[in-house]
Scaffold this motif. Sequence first.
Motif, PDB file in Angstrom:
ATOM      1  N   ASP A 118      41.489  28.508  52.419  1.00 35.03           N
ATOM      2  CA  ASP A 118      42.460  27.760  53.220  1.00 35.03           C
ATOM      3  C   ASP A 118      43.589  27.244  52.341  1.00 35.03           C
ATOM      4  O   ASP A 118      44.751  27.227  52.740  1.00 35.03           O
ATOM      5  CB  ASP A 118      41.774  26.574  53.921  1.00 35.03           C
ATOM      6  N   VAL A 119      43.224  26.802  51.126  1.00 36.31           N
ATOM      7  CA  VAL A 119      44.241  26.303  50.204  1.00 36.31           C
ATOM      8  C   VAL A 119      45.133  27.451  49.717  1.00 36.31           C
ATOM      9  O   VAL A 119      46.337  27.296  49.557  1.00 36.31           O
ATOM     10  CB  VAL A 119      43.576  25.584  49.010  1.00 36.31           C
ATOM     11  N   PHE A 120      44.509  28.595  49.471  1.00 33.95           N
ATOM     12  CA  PHE A 120      45.266  29.753  48.972  1.00 33.95           C
ATOM     13  C   PHE A 120      45.172  30.926  49.957  1.00 33.95           C
ATOM     14  O   PHE A 120      44.419  31.873  49.727  1.00 33.95           O
ATOM     15  CB  PHE A 120      44.715  30.218  47.623  1.00 33.95           C
ATOM     16  N   PRO A 121      45.948  30.891  51.030  1.00 37.18           N
ATOM     17  CA  PRO A 121      45.870  31.985  52.019  1.00 37.18           C
ATOM     18  C   PRO A 121      46.158  33.343  51.396  1.00 37.18           C
ATOM     19  O   PRO A 121      45.637  34.362  51.845  1.00 37.18           O
ATOM     20  CB  PRO A 121      46.942  31.623  53.046  1.00 37.18           C
ATOM     21  N   ARG A 122      46.948  33.334  50.339  1.00 40.09           N
ATOM     22  CA  ARG A 122      47.258  34.617  49.704  1.00 40.09           C
ATOM     23  C   ARG A 122      46.014  35.279  49.120  1.00 40.09           C
ATOM     24  O   ARG A 122      45.931  36.497  49.016  1.00 40.09           O
ATOM     25  CB  ARG A 122      48.285  34.410  48.589  1.00 40.09           C
ATOM     26  N   ALA A 143      42.429  31.619  39.461  1.00 36.33           N
ATOM     27  CA  ALA A 143      41.775  30.837  38.406  1.00 36.33           C
ATOM     28  C   ALA A 143      41.516  29.401  38.884  1.00 36.33           C
ATOM     29  O   ALA A 143      40.436  28.850  38.642  1.00 36.33           O
ATOM     30  CB  ALA A 143      42.631  30.835  37.145  1.00 36.33           C
ATOM     31  N   ILE A 144      42.482  28.827  39.578  1.00 34.83           N
ATOM     32  CA  ILE A 144      42.280  27.465  40.073  1.00 34.83           C
ATOM     33  C   ILE A 144      41.217  27.462  41.176  1.00 34.83           C
ATOM     34  O   ILE A 144      40.330  26.610  41.203  1.00 34.83           O
ATOM     35  CB  ILE A 144      43.611  26.875  40.588  1.00 34.83           C
ATOM     36  N   GLY A 145      41.318  28.453  42.065  1.00 33.11           N
ATOM     37  CA  GLY A 145      40.329  28.540  43.143  1.00 33.11           C
ATOM     38  C   GLY A 145      38.922  28.701  42.583  1.00 33.11           C
ATOM     39  O   GLY A 145      37.968  28.072  43.045  1.00 33.11           O
ATOM     40  N   LEU A 175      50.580  21.683  44.897  1.00 29.26           N
ATOM     41  CA  LEU A 175      49.147  21.889  45.072  1.00 29.26           C
ATOM     42  C   LEU A 175      48.332  20.916  44.223  1.00 29.26           C
ATOM     43  O   LEU A 175      47.349  20.332  44.695  1.00 29.26           O
ATOM     44  CB  LEU A 175      48.792  23.320  44.689  1.00 29.26           C
ATOM     45  N   ILE A 176      48.760  20.736  42.975  1.00 25.05           N
ATOM     46  CA  ILE A 176      48.015  19.835  42.087  1.00 25.05           C
ATOM     47  C   ILE A 176      48.022  18.423  42.665  1.00 25.05           C
ATOM     48  O   ILE A 176      47.008  17.726  42.681  1.00 25.05           O
ATOM     49  CB  ILE A 176      48.633  19.866  40.665  1.00 25.05           C
ATOM     50  N   ARG A 177      49.191  18.022  43.181  1.00 23.40           N
ATOM     51  CA  ARG A 177      49.291  16.700  43.787  1.00 23.40           C
ATOM     52  C   ARG A 177      48.336  16.595  44.994  1.00 23.40           C
ATOM     53  O   ARG A 177      47.644  15.602  45.161  1.00 23.40           O
ATOM     54  CB  ARG A 177      50.736  16.450  44.230  1.00 23.40           C
TER      55      ARG A 177
END
Lengths: 233, 291
Positions: A118-122, A143-145, A175-177
């Motif tokens: 959901d955070v990264f639809p791509r 990497a973050i996911g 995103l970080i925020r």
Amino acid sequence: MLDVSGLRAGYGGVEVLRGLDLSVAEGEILAVLGANGVGKTTLNKVLSGVLPASSGEIRFCGETITRASAAHIVAAGLIQVPEGRKIFPDLSVRENLILGSYRRGKPDRARNLEHVLDVFPRLRERLAQMGGTLSGGEQQMLAIGRGMMAEPKLLILDEPSLGLSPLLVEEMYALIRRLNTEGLSIMLVEQNVVQSLEIAARAMILENGACALSGPASDLAANPELKRAYLGM
Amino acid sequence: MNYPPAIIAEAMVNGLLTGSVYALVALGLTLVYGVLHIINFAHGALLTCAMFAVWALVTFTGISPYAAILPLALAFFAGGYVLQRYLIGPASHGDDSNILLVTLGLSIAIENALLAAFHADTRNLEGDFGFQVIELGPMLISRPKLIGFAAAVAVAGLLWLLLARTDTGRAIRAVAKEKLGARLMGIEVGHIYGVTFGIGCACLAVAACLLMPSFYVNPRVGNAFVLVAFTIVVLGGMGSVAGALLGGLFIGMVESLGGLLLGDSLGQLGIFVIFILVLLFRPTGLFGARA
Ligand SMILES: Nc1ncnc2c1ncn2[C@@H]1O[C@H](COP(=O)(O)OP(=O)(O)OP(=O)(O)O)[C@@H](O)[C@H]1O
Ligand SMILES: [Mg+2]
């Protein structure tokens, strides 16, 4: 939640960290800033237990982890998204994410996977694609996911904006925020001084392997010396 | 040079069957290479060890070699794990060229221990395994080879499931290409190396159980197989599991047809001609090897 004192480490005979102190409080973003080669990545490696400290102490959530194994540190909830992403090139996006919960967060793997997608639809569009064939920006998201899949208590991000286009950098900082407002404590290691100071609560400047300057991010942003040294103003 | 089609077909089928067991030997070699990035020089000696273990188990306890598959595979998995994690790994101090030397030393030690224990004699399993044949239309197919094929396919399938569907399998593939990334996810590289080496040894144990009914064992026998297995690994692409399987079947067929056309003693010639041709023209392997 993270307290580092008198940390010394290096490679062979060369000392890179020379008595470093720092702390990250629960729920905050600490920005760790510094020029190329001052030892930011080295610090992260020591915190994650992949490079031994020669002296000093690291405490995380009340536990001393100075000599703990990398696996133990991950299990404790200190998760790092490393410089250069280090994703698994011939595993699919889905498998990369799944391995994020290899040591920690396994019981809620399916739910966390949905959250990350959901955070990264791509990434959702590319679940079956090999990690190595993603674009640089997509790899950073992966990497973050992957790090988020481990349900971090503290997430260390090593230069997440490196190699991203200005638009993606904006997106990355937003995103970080967002992750932070959702309650995640973050240690943001960056060269991008202006934007990092905008979203961080506190910041520290590394120089010569030790803390040269630290304090609330807004104070540092107004510091004339810092402006001259890092912003060329 | 006119052979009836039935004879050619029979040679091809027999070759495929033999090749499946070659593939199993190659599978262990290629997996260890793909993950640890070393050529395990002890592979042949460990296969010899496994074949002696089968011989001893069958001769002294009277169980069937096929009943020995599961216990021996488990024992070799455990042995391989311990060997890698507590001997080869620590002795190499993280340096790949040291691992090579350690496995080389290990193979010499194992071979000499086997020589001391069993002398240079050649041993077979008692029984009539070699003469059991099954009629398949006009073809005569050796029964132990047919069982070997089925078992080898089953093991390959299990291995595929493990690598594709379990966390340990994914971690094995992850460590193969990105050690630091894996460590930062809490994957213990030493453990994964041990598991990988253990799987390689378990493949050898299964191969040994499948070979013994139609083959013999002496303290050097493993080397011949490993030479063929090495050809298969190069042919299939170093580190490629699918390549090892296809390569094994292909090489088995080449050997069998070569034996038919050139005579038994020259059958293996074809294998090494292929080996050299591949090295010259397709050093990354024939079967869709990823660079
Ligand atoms: N594996 C290594 N062996 C020897 N020296 C190293 C190693 N890794 C880093 N160094 C040295 O340690 C110093 C600090 O490196 P480090 O990667 O921590 O810098 P950094 O602050 O992350 O820089 P950058 O912003 O460019 O990523 C550098 O002088 C570097 O050359
Ligand atoms: Mg760095």
